[in-house]
Write a protein that holds these residues in place. Structure first.
Motif, mmCIF file in Angstrom:
data_model
loop_
_atom_site.group_PDB
_atom_site.id
_atom_site.type_symbol
_atom_site.label_atom_id
_atom_site.label_comp_id
_atom_site.label_asym_id
_atom_site.label_seq_id
_atom_site.Cartn_x
_atom_site.Cartn_y
_atom_site.Cartn_z
ATOM 1 N N ALA A 82 0.858 -1.183 0.000
ATOM 2 C CA ALA A 82 0.000 0.000 0.000
ATOM 3 C C ALA A 82 0.892 1.230 0.000
ATOM 4 N N PHE A 83 0.267 2.376 -0.150
ATOM 5 C CA PHE A 83 0.969 3.649 -0.069
ATOM 6 C C PHE A 83 -0.025 4.741 0.280
ATOM 7 N N PRO A 84 0.457 5.842 0.861
ATOM 8 C CA PRO A 84 -0.424 6.973 1.086
ATOM 9 C C PRO A 84 -0.864 7.510 -0.281
ATOM 10 N N ALA A 85 -2.132 7.830 -0.398
ATOM 11 C CA ALA A 85 -2.662 8.302 -1.684
ATOM 12 C C ALA A 85 -3.537 9.526 -1.473
ATOM 13 N N THR A 86 -3.541 10.380 -2.464
ATOM 14 C CA THR A 86 -4.495 11.488 -2.422
ATOM 15 C C THR A 86 -5.839 10.956 -2.900
ATOM 16 N N PRO A 87 -6.926 11.512 -2.402
ATOM 17 C CA PRO A 87 -8.242 11.078 -2.892
ATOM 18 C C PRO A 87 -8.394 11.288 -4.398
ATOM 19 N N GLU A 88 -7.803 12.359 -4.925
ATOM 20 C CA GLU A 88 -7.900 12.628 -6.362
ATOM 21 C C GLU A 88 -7.248 11.503 -7.160
ATOM 22 N N TYR A 89 -6.097 11.047 -6.714
ATOM 23 C CA TYR A 89 -5.410 9.950 -7.393
ATOM 24 C C TYR A 89 -6.185 8.652 -7.221
ATOM 25 N N TRP A 90 -6.569 8.345 -5.985
ATOM 26 C CA TRP A 90 -7.136 7.032 -5.680
ATOM 27 C C TRP A 90 -8.528 6.843 -6.282
ATOM 28 N N TYR A 91 -9.386 7.827 -6.139
ATOM 29 C CA TYR A 91 -10.780 7.652 -6.575
ATOM 30 C C TYR A 91 -11.026 8.096 -8.009
ATOM 31 N N GLY A 92 -10.202 9.003 -8.507
ATOM 32 C CA GLY A 92 -10.380 9.484 -9.870
ATOM 33 C C GLY A 92 -11.491 10.511 -9.976
ATOM 34 N N PRO A 93 -11.531 11.232 -11.095
ATOM 35 C CA PRO A 93 -12.471 12.346 -11.237
ATOM 36 C C PRO A 93 -13.942 11.926 -11.270
ATOM 37 N N ASP A 94 -14.241 10.728 -11.750
ATOM 38 C CA ASP A 94 -15.641 10.307 -11.833
ATOM 39 C C ASP A 94 -16.224 9.930 -10.482
ATOM 40 N N LEU A 95 -15.426 9.283 -9.651
ATOM 41 C CA LEU A 95 -15.932 8.804 -8.361
ATOM 42 C C LEU A 95 -15.721 9.807 -7.230
ATOM 43 N N LEU A 96 -14.705 10.641 -7.330
ATOM 44 C CA LEU A 96 -14.365 11.559 -6.246
ATOM 45 C C LEU A 96 -15.553 12.367 -5.721
ATOM 46 N N PRO A 97 -16.410 12.923 -6.580
ATOM 47 C CA PRO A 97 -17.536 13.698 -6.048
ATOM 48 C C PRO A 97 -18.521 12.872 -5.206
ATOM 49 N N HIS A 98 -18.482 11.552 -5.361
ATOM 50 C CA HIS A 98 -19.403 10.688 -4.618
ATOM 51 C C HIS A 98 -18.813 10.181 -3.298
ATOM 52 N N ILE A 99 -17.548 10.503 -3.045
ATOM 53 C CA ILE A 99 -16.890 10.094 -1.803
ATOM 54 C C ILE A 99 -17.188 11.159 -0.748
ATOM 55 N N PRO A 100 -17.676 10.752 0.421
ATOM 56 C CA PRO A 100 -17.996 11.749 1.459
ATOM 57 C C PRO A 100 -16.800 12.645 1.800
ATOM 58 N N GLU A 101 -17.105 13.887 2.093
ATOM 59 C CA GLU A 101 -16.083 14.905 2.381
ATOM 60 C C GLU A 101 -15.118 14.458 3.479
ATOM 61 N N HIS A 102 -15.635 13.846 4.557
ATOM 62 C CA HIS A 102 -14.754 13.459 5.663
ATOM 63 C C HIS A 102 -13.725 12.411 5.222
ATOM 64 N N ILE A 103 -14.030 11.611 4.227
ATOM 65 C CA ILE A 103 -13.048 10.665 3.704
ATOM 66 C C ILE A 103 -12.060 11.387 2.795
ATOM 67 N N ARG A 104 -12.565 12.306 1.986
ATOM 68 C CA ARG A 104 -11.693 13.031 1.050
ATOM 69 C C ARG A 104 -10.677 13.915 1.750
ATOM 70 N N THR A 105 -10.947 14.340 2.972
ATOM 71 C CA THR A 105 -10.032 15.250 3.656
ATOM 72 C C THR A 105 -9.129 14.545 4.667
#
Length: 188
Positions: A82-105
């Motif tokens: 595993a590795f530390p990942a940014t939400p933008e990298y991990w979830y991608g532009p299509d899924l990122l808006p559907h990930i709850p804010e508390h997970i994205r931050t």
């Protein structure tokens, strides 16, 4: 670093160790996923030992990459990385808006692979590998993809506390995976 329990040692490696371990990791993965091993005329959803080698090599370049390997009586029987990942990298532009804010931050760990040879599945090795990654990376959240046709993997992730976040495709037209997330401090 090496830890021992019940004749199983878990060793932690960094990116510099990956080239020497690639063959061993591919063998463990192939043994754990015989349905995905390259077969003439077979469909593997683009997964293969060669693809795994390329994936690990590419991910080893990510900052904070951690590889853990389990050895039973001196023989390799499982691995995870595993590795530390940014939400933008991990979830991608299509899924990122559907990930709850508390997970994205929060601090996110992308769990890329976890495989244990069939003869050693059910002995807690997957749980131990996961624990070592979480300890090494110290995320608030962990996320992974699991193939819907992998009930043993899904059962492990359910036991670890992961929850379904939605369907995910690595690439357009690629296979659909289950995206799972875990709030790490709640799982401890």
């Amino acid at each position: 670093m090496t830890t021992h329990t019940d004749d199983v040692a878990i060793r932690t490696y960094g990116p510099g160790h990956v080239p020497a371990l690639l063959g061993t990791l591919a063998d463990i993965w192939a043994d754990a996923h015989p349905e995905l091993v390259d077969t003439p005329g077979g469909t593997t959803d683009g997964l293969s030992t060669d693809a795994l080698r390329r994936q690990i090599t590419g991910h080893a370049r990510r900052e904070g990459f951690v590889l853990v390997t389990a050895y039973a009586h001196g023989s390799p029987v499982g691995f995870a990385y595993a590795f530390p990942a940014t939400p933008e990298y991990w979830y991608g532009p299509d899924l990122l808006p559907h990930i709850p804010e508390h997970i994205r931050t929060g601090r996110l760990m992308g769990l890329c692979e976890l495989a244990v040879t069939p003869t050693w599945q059910g002995h807690g090795i997957g749980t131990r590998l996961h624990h070592h990654l979480v300890t090494a990376i110290a995320p608030q959240w962990s996320s992974l993809l699991v193939h819907p046709d992998n009930p043993r993997g899904r059962a492990l992730y359910d036991r670890l506390g992961y929850t379904y976040a939605g369907p995910y495709r690595n690439e357009p037209g690629g296979p659909v995976y289950d995206l799972l997330v875990l709030q790490v401090d709640k799982a401890a």
